[in-house]
Structures are given as C-alpha cells and as structure tokens.
Scaffold this motif. Sequence first.
Motif, PDB file in Angstrom:
ATOM      1  N   VAL A 294       0.835  -1.199   0.000  1.00  0.00           N
ATOM      2  CA  VAL A 294       0.000   0.000   0.000  1.00  0.00           C
ATOM      3  C   VAL A 294       0.870   1.249   0.000  1.00  0.00           C
ATOM      4  O   VAL A 294       0.652   2.183  -0.786  1.00  0.00           O
ATOM      5  CB  VAL A 294      -0.932  -0.005   1.228  1.00  0.00           C
ATOM      6  CG1 VAL A 294      -1.645   1.322   1.347  1.00  0.00           C
ATOM      7  CG2 VAL A 294      -1.928  -1.123   1.118  1.00  0.00           C
ATOM      8  N   GLY A 295       1.887   1.252   0.881  1.00  0.00           N
ATOM      9  CA  GLY A 295       2.742   2.429   0.991  1.00  0.00           C
ATOM     10  C   GLY A 295       3.461   2.724  -0.312  1.00  0.00           C
ATOM     11  O   GLY A 295       3.509   3.867  -0.762  1.00  0.00           O
TER      12      GLY A 295
ATOM     13  N   PHE B   2       2.507   1.868  -3.212  1.00  0.00           N
ATOM     14  CA  PHE B   2       1.499   2.342  -4.168  1.00  0.00           C
ATOM     15  C   PHE B   2       1.262   3.828  -3.985  1.00  0.00           C
ATOM     16  O   PHE B   2       1.257   4.602  -4.960  1.00  0.00           O
ATOM     17  CB  PHE B   2       0.197   1.560  -3.945  1.00  0.00           C
ATOM     18  CG  PHE B   2      -0.935   2.034  -4.794  1.00  0.00           C
ATOM     19  CD1 PHE B   2      -1.068   1.601  -6.105  1.00  0.00           C
ATOM     20  CD2 PHE B   2      -1.868   2.927  -4.300  1.00  0.00           C
ATOM     21  CE1 PHE B   2      -2.104   2.045  -6.893  1.00  0.00           C
ATOM     22  CE2 PHE B   2      -2.905   3.384  -5.080  1.00  0.00           C
ATOM     23  CZ  PHE B   2      -3.028   2.931  -6.382  1.00  0.00           C
ATOM     24  N   VAL B   3       1.086   4.203  -2.729  1.00  0.00           N
ATOM     25  CA  VAL B   3       0.778   5.608  -2.462  1.00  0.00           C
ATOM     26  C   VAL B   3       1.946   6.507  -2.863  1.00  0.00           C
ATOM     27  O   VAL B   3       1.762   7.556  -3.483  1.00  0.00           O
ATOM     28  CB  VAL B   3       0.448   5.781  -0.976  1.00  0.00           C
ATOM     29  CG1 VAL B   3       0.315   7.232  -0.658  1.00  0.00           C
ATOM     30  CG2 VAL B   3      -0.811   5.068  -0.640  1.00  0.00           C
TER      31      VAL B   3
END
Lengths: 746, 150
Positions: free
Chosen positions: B101-102, B104-105
């Motif tokens: 997720v990180g 991706f962000v």
Amino acid sequence: MADSMVGPFLKGNTGRNTRGILRLSILCIIAAAAIASRLFSVILDPWFNFRATKYLVSNGFYDFWDWFDDRTWHPLGRVTGGTLYPGLMVTSGAIYHALRALTFPVDIRNICVLLAPGFSGLTAFATYLFTNEMSTSPSAGLLAAAFMGIAPGYISRSVAGSYDNEAIAIFLLVFTFYTWIKALKLGSAMWGAMCALFYGYMVSAWGGYVFITNLIPLHVFVLVCMGRFSPRVYVSYCTWYALGTLASMQIPFVGFLPIRSSEHMSALGVFGLLQLIGFVEFVRSGVPSKQFGTLLRGFALAVFGIAFGGLVLLTVSGVIAPWTGRFYSLWDTGYAKIHIPIIASVSEHQPTAWPAFFFDLNLLIWLFPAGVYLCFLNLADEQVFVVVYAILASYFSGVMVRLMLTLTPIVCTAAALALSHLLDTYLTIKSPTPPADAALDAAGNATPVPSKKAIKQDGLRSMRQPLVGVYTTFSKASVVSALTVYLLIFVLHCTWVTSNAYSSPSVVLASKMPDGSQHIIDDYREAYQWLRQNTKEDAKIMSWWDYGYQIGGMADRPTLVDNNTWNNTHIATVGKAMSSREEVSYPIMRQHEVDYVLIVFGGLLGYSGDDINKFLWMVRIAEGIWPDEVKERDFFTERGEYKVDDGATETMKNSLMYKMSYYNYHTLFPPGQCQDRVRGVKMPDHGPVLNTLDEAFTSENWIIRIYKVKDLDNIGRDHAAAASFDRGNKKKKASKRRGPKVLRVE
Amino acid sequence: MAPKRNARDSTPSSTATITTTATPVPVPTPSKSSLKNNHQSMQEIAVGIWQNYLDKTPQRTKLIDTFMAFLVVVGVLQFVYCVIAGNYPFNAFLSGFSAAVGQFVLTASLRIQTNVENKAEFKEVSHERAFADYVFGSLILHFFCVNFIN
C-alpha cells in the motif's frame, strides 16, 4: 536621526542579512529565556523515567527493550520495555552517549534534569517555524516563539527536573505540525516523510500522539469538504499516513493499535477517502465534464457514509477494539467518574476550571480568538489548520486539565498572529502626509486611504488634514505603549506563576514562615531516606499508587502499585487493604508479602493532598472490583457527610487507612484539643488501636507515616488477642483462651 | 536525457490537440440528452477513457502506472491470502501489505507530482526532486517494513 546611521544596514542585501542575524539572535535570546525561566528550583521529580534511563544507559538498548522489572507491581512485575513510551529515555540516552563521544564527562542525572528546559528552547524555535508558515509578517513568528517560551501552560510540564514524557513531546507535536504544513504547502513527499518520521518519534514519546493522529485527518477532511482537494493534499497526506502508521507500529506499546482501535480509524478512513477522490480525479482528467464535479462529491460522500457504517459495524461486532475508556471520558466528562474511577482519580484528568485558562495563558487567551478570526480573513489551507486545531484543542483542554498542554501552542500562534497584525498596523504605517508616494512602503491596508484623501485636498481645513484616526503619532504611541504594557505584565505574570505555582516539586514542600522567610518541608525525602537505610533491600512497601514511582526511585524498594496504572485489579487490591478492617487487610498484606505500609498524612501540617482526602478514590476503585465487600456509602454518615472526627462511621473508624493516619495522633495534643488541620475538625481524645501493624517511622511533620506489618504471632494467637494481652487486658484474653479449652474438652 | 525530456515536453501539446479532438467524439453520438448519455454509453465512455489514456499518457507515466497496477495485484493477493489462509504471522502480513500500500501511495504521489497538468500545484517540486523524494520515502518505508516483519 538614527535612521541615517542604521539605514544602510536595513536596506537591500545587507538589510536582509542584518535582519537574518537579528532574527537569529532574538531566537537565541528567546530560547535562553525559555530555559532560564524553568530553572527556579531544580529537583529531579518523576523518578521512574529517571530509573528507566539509568537502566538504559547502563544496560544498553536491547536489554532496555526487553526489560522486565520485578521491583514494581510486586508480585506481578511489569514488562517495562513493552509498556512504556521509550522516546524520552532514548533521547536522553542518545544525548548522553553523544556527549561522552565528544569527551564531555556528564552525569546522566544532569541530562535528565536539563532535558525539559533544553527542549523548551527547541519548542520555541519550532513554534517560530510553524507560525512563520501561517503569516507573512516576520514578527509573528518571533512573538509566537517568545510566547511559547514563557507561557505558563507549557512551563507547568517542563520545569527543570520535571523529567516527563511531555518534556520532549510538545516540541515534537509542534514540529510535526510544522512539517505537516510544509508538506501540504509544497505538496512535497519529502516533507510528508519528515512529518511521518517526527510523528513516529512523537508516538515513541507520548500517548498524546493520538491528538496528531486525529487532527491531521480532520484537517484534510475539512479541506475536502470545503472543496479544496488538490494533488498536494493527496501527496502530503498519503505519504504521511503510509509512513507514519508504519512508524507508529514500531513501538511495542502501540503495536497493532493503529489498525485495530477506533481512535486511529479516522486517519485510516480519510486515507481511503483520499484514494477514492484521487482515483475519481484521475478518471475525471480523462473525461472533462462539468457535471462530473457534482457526481464526484455525491460519490465520495456516499462512499464515506458506507465506510463509516462499516466501521461502526466492525466496532460493534468487535473486530476493531472499541474506544478505550480514556477516550470516552473525553466526550462525556461524567463517564470516567462512573465507570473508571482510576482515571477520574488523577487530578490531571479533571475538567479544567475556568480560571485555569487565564492562569496558564493570561494575555494570550483573549488574543486567541482574534488570531483565529484573522485566520478566517485569509483562509488558505494552512489557516484552516489553525482553525481546526484551535477548535479541537479548546474543546479538549476544557475536558481535561492535562490537555491544556496541547492547546498552548496554538494559543501562542494565534495570539502572535493577532498581536503582530496589530503591531504591524500601528508601527509600520507611515503618515500619508505627502500624499503622492510616501505611502508606497506603508503597510498594505494604509494605501487606499491617502489616495482618497488626496483628492479632497482643498476642502475644509480639518478635511485637508488627512491624518485622522490611526495615523496620528498619538494613536500609534498609545496603542503600542498599551500593548507593550500588556506584554510586560504578561511577562511578570509568567514569572510569578512559574516561580510560585509550577516550580514546587511534589517531593519538597515550601511554605512561608510568619516573617516571610521560606521554610522547606522535606518529609518525603526524609522518609524515603529512612526506608533506604533501615529496611531490607527487598522489603515490599505498600502505599497508594501516587507514591509508587517515588518509592521505587528514591527509596529503591519494591512497591505493590505505582503511577503506571496498568493493572486496575492490583490497585483495587491495595485500595481494599486500605479501606477494610484490620482482620481483612492483614491476610491481604500477608499474601502480597508486604513488609511496610506507607501513608501520607497532612493533618498536623494542614497538607491537603494527603491520603485521607484521596481515601474515597481508594474506596471507589476497590468497590469497582469487590462491590460486596467495600461500599462507598458506608464511609459516609447518615447525612451523607465524609467525617473523620467523632461522627465518623464505624466502617471509617475501623478502616486501616483511618487507623494508620490517626494512630497516636492524639498524644501530640493536650487532652481535648486534638485537631485535624486539613479537615478542620476536632478529633476524639483516644485514637484508634492498631493490632496488626507497628508504627515504624513518622516524619518530622507527620506527613509520611510508615508502619511495619507484624509477623504472625509466635504462639498462634491472632493479633488482636496478642495486642490486648500485651496491654494487660486479661479479661479479653481469657475469654479467647476459654474457647479452645471448651473445644478440647469435647 | 535531454532529447527524452524534449519528447516529454512535446507530449502535452499533442495531448491538448488530442483532447480537443477526443471530446467531440462522444458528444455527437448521444446528441439528444445528457441523462441518456450516462446510462447508454457507459461502455463507450470506458473505452473512450482507455483510448484517451493510451494516447495521452507519456511513456514514463505508463511505466509508473504498470508498477502501480502490479502493486495493487500484490496487495490484493496478500489480502486474499490473509482472508483464506488466516493471518497467523500477523506482523509479516501487515508489513507486507503495508509495504504494497505504501509503495502504491508513494508511486501515486510521484505520478501526480510529475504530471505536467499539475505543474501549477507543485511549483517547488521539480521532477528530479520528486524522484528523490520518492526514493527517500521508499527507503524509510522499507526500513520500517523490514523492522516490523519480525
């Protein structure tokens, strides 16, 4: 005039340099003032942190991380490494090693004492940076730094020797907000990552990090609702959240909380919301259409509603931990009193009284609304932050005295904004007499007026004089001098508050003699020293939890409970032992291997923070666990009064705490004049009788009384019988003896 | 390096022309009502968006997008595994998932910052700066993940 002499230094490139140097030196002076004003009296106070730091320094980081402390919470022990916020100790440990590496032979104790003042200087600097982001006026930042340096609301937790988590936490709080604003303004991932790093540091330092965890998402949410979503918001927030959450999970005490507990869910929710909005925006960039905007908002709000519903559902079904009690008590001030007495019993958790705002912030508290209003006038993203912060912190500081600390930075900032606006208006306005171009370098709001006046140049004489209102030297001088006087009074107030209210450490009491000289009452240290010298190394001391850290630190003896109130049942056990009859308490004390009982008694001196005044909390906490055996009602008289004199209830008179407090107290006074100076009542002439405890030590002013728990009787009598035998009460003893005889005959 | 940047710089001008040509395309087909437009040509719009994307996006951005898609797949896979097989080493799952997720962000941030259309928003963030920030953020992210994995 002096202008011609100073002039070259204030113009052009040199001017910028001079101003830079001036600003730097002013900041240094402010930091020095902030440190100096915290040095009124230097005594190391919270002893647990100090003990932990010593442990860290002598045993190294990994041992500290795995530290199991068997000298507190006897017999349970405490997994200290996993249940504390290590930021403070690690910071001072790092400073210690850094100074050692630079061959400065310092004692860790000195670092601990001076850490809080040192960091307050940094806080002033961080406030300067933070305020500078809010305002274009160069004076606002300096004013805010000065306010932050001396505001009593912050000094209260950062005097020299108050070696507590808040000492570094407030600096981290302000600096995290500064990096956040910076990240938001620039849309820079680096500043977002910096923000996350400082947030992680903050998490390691103080439980109040939850404030940041909720404030930043709230800020972003407000921005989104105002229709101010921008890629900058996405970049800064998502970077902060993704990195910051991971960083916070590195602390064992926090662990999985950021994804499990409801307090952190708003951050997660806003993160999800931003992903959705970002995605929608991305799609929109492909399909340009006017209607998309409304569609987008409806879509986003609907998803938010669904997510919120899902969150509630998950909370209800128990997947996500429900809000913790401490958090409930933030919304409903009565909640803690009913459900969690241990929280309500801490004086810092009481709702704030109104005078406290003025006491702690003085001048700033009435400049504060003006500053917030000024933020509305010029509402960019960062001003929204000030507004949101102001509202949230004002509410919370009203709920808990302790949270005044989080309000102080924003009050300083807002007040500085207001004050600098005023000063800029009144100091830098040039009189627009030569109407043509003298007003050029005047402040912006002055420019429209002279041009209008200039047209009417040939009207009435009074009209021809354009210097009405704020332009006269008189009005300028009066306003500026009034402000100066206010500021001076503020400084006086801060000094007075700091020296009188906040610089008295709890272990040493200072009082004034009739002739005005200071008299130091040092009973605490006297008693702890006695414990250290006269008891065995592993003698267990039972006391109310308030004194746990002090006993552990200053007397170096194991305690049953201490200020880290992690086990409510254990505290309730102590409460029960204190509030029950001797026959009930004695087995409890034996089971917990208690050797000494320490109580605080202020009756002789009129010291109101003593155990009899705290007694009801012990009763309440014990009642929470054993509602059948301890009842608060029994400690009140028929008429609902809490009495300690003749009219006290039987339960009260028989409770261990009462007996220990007033044991032998009447012998100090001539008959009939025995008096309790805290409660202001006349005490009965014969004091209570103690059977299971021996008086071991009573300090000079009777503030600390220590009792030794008697061993079991040599010949198996119970203590009441043994004691009455010693007193020569033959009859009682005889009747007791007769019982077993009869049995034997049978 | 220089010619590439030139190529990238030239793309917006071409995109501008494309958008102007692309917008009229959906407009004439559902000429009657805009409401109908919503229901009727969902598929068309999707295709239009896709086509638009293919035409408009610079090569580098496409690369970033592929990486993001890959991260989404990794994240979803981990999540599915967690749901099916249980989350026993929770630390490991969490750090793996949050790494996805990180990252991706962070990648999304990089994409946004380097997007030419957002030039006005990020006046102080040059492309090189954005990439440096990206590396910085990723380093921190993976440091935390590795530390957290137990």
